[in-house]
Design a protein around this motif. Structure first.
Motif, PDB file in Angstrom:
ATOM      1  N   ARG A 115       0.851  -1.200   0.000  1.00 11.18           N
ATOM      2  CA  ARG A 115       0.000   0.000   0.000  1.00 11.18           C
ATOM      3  C   ARG A 115       0.882   1.244   0.000  1.00 11.18           C
ATOM      4  O   ARG A 115       2.061   1.187   0.366  1.00 11.18           O
ATOM      5  N   GLU A 116       0.275   2.351  -0.403  1.00 14.04           N
ATOM      6  CA  GLU A 116       1.016   3.606  -0.486  1.00 14.04           C
ATOM      7  C   GLU A 116       1.294   4.184   0.905  1.00 14.04           C
ATOM      8  O   GLU A 116       0.474   4.076   1.815  1.00 14.04           O
ATOM      9  N   LEU A 117       2.460   4.772   1.065  1.00 12.48           N
ATOM     10  CA  LEU A 117       2.791   5.542   2.255  1.00 12.48           C
ATOM     11  C   LEU A 117       2.436   7.009   2.014  1.00 12.48           C
ATOM     12  O   LEU A 117       2.373   7.450   0.867  1.00 12.48           O
ATOM     13  N   PRO A 118       2.198   7.807   3.086  1.00 11.63           N
ATOM     14  CA  PRO A 118       2.332   7.444   4.505  1.00 11.63           C
ATOM     15  C   PRO A 118       1.134   6.658   5.028  1.00 11.63           C
ATOM     16  O   PRO A 118       0.059   6.660   4.437  1.00 11.63           O
ATOM     17  N   THR A 119       1.328   6.003   6.190  1.00 15.32           N
ATOM     18  CA  THR A 119       0.271   5.272   6.887  1.00 15.32           C
ATOM     19  C   THR A 119       0.282   5.706   8.350  1.00 15.32           C
ATOM     20  O   THR A 119       1.154   6.462   8.783  1.00 15.32           O
TER      21      THR A 119
END
Length: 234
Positions: A115-119
């Motif tokens: 999944r894409e950052l940021p989290t």
């Protein structure tokens, strides 16, 4: 899984109680499938297919404490941030266990397993990270209760609905003695079938998806032949 299939969640307008459900789980997912049927309201699978299930008999020389610690520790230490999906793919192709995966499975993993950052866990990072955070993965591996309950449930479950076992032909994560013990316990309830997929160990879906698909197809056809008998036990 139980919340989703029993309609206790939101967002999916499907009454699964009217569907012919077959539970299919691999490794710890097999344990999840078994446990999902023990909650209320009742969730009834017409059959269950367990792919190299991570089940171990309790309080024996095969107790999973050491294995759980090894897998859990490995999960916590693993790298989980990459600059991009392209970088992640390049690294996975060169390292075990990913380099042995079927290319189609690896592409799906890079697309949906990251999944894409940021989290929330990495608010100041960029790039991509694991869709399931590694601490959650480690917690799954370290659980001791689920695999014991699943193991003890096998005879009753196999006497209620058709239960099929699919193992990799190579005994790596789980010794052959453990697999034999699981099948022996399941046999008290007369499990439906057991199959070995050639050329693979524990990671059957990732390394041999075509062989697994053939085995599942065989189990589904076998299930339909035994469904009437299984219903008579309910």
């Amino acid at each position: 899984m139980h919340i989703f299939l029993t309609g206790l969640g939101t967002g999916v307008n499907v009454d699964f109680s009217r569907r012919n459900l077959v539970g299919i789980g691999h490794s710890m997912g097999a344990t999840a499938v078994l446990l999902a049927g023990t909650y209320s309201p009742n969730l009834m699978f017409s059959s269950i297919i367990l792919v190299d299930p991570m089940l171990l008999p309790p309080l024996t020389k095969w107790d999973s404490t050491g294995l759980s610690a090894t897998l859990g520790g490995g999960a916590e230490k693993r790298r989980d941030i990459w600059a991009s999906r392209e970088e992640a793919m390049s690294i996975f192709k060169s390292k075990s266990p990913w380099k042995d995966w079927d290319p189609r499975v690896l592409r799906i993993y890079v697309e949906y397993g990251l999944r894409e950052l940021p989290t929330a866990e990495y608010p100041d990072k960029t790039g991509v990270t694991l869709a399931c955070h590694k601490t959650q993965e480690a917690a799954c591996f370290r659980d001791q209760l689920g695999r014991v309950r699943s193991y003890n449930l096998l005879p009753v479950l196999c006497d209620t609905i058709p239960v099929h076992f699919i193992y990799g032909a190579i005994d790596d994560y789980l010794p052959s003695e453990v697999k034999a013990d699981i099948l022996n316990v399941a046999a008290r309830g007369k499990y439906a079938s057991d199959t070995r997929v050639k050329g693979v160990g524990h990671l059957v879906p990732q390394v041999q998806p075509a062989g697994l698909a053939d085995a599942i197809w065989t189990a589904l056809n076998h299930r339909s032949a035994h469904h009437e008998t299984a219903q008579s036990h309910l």
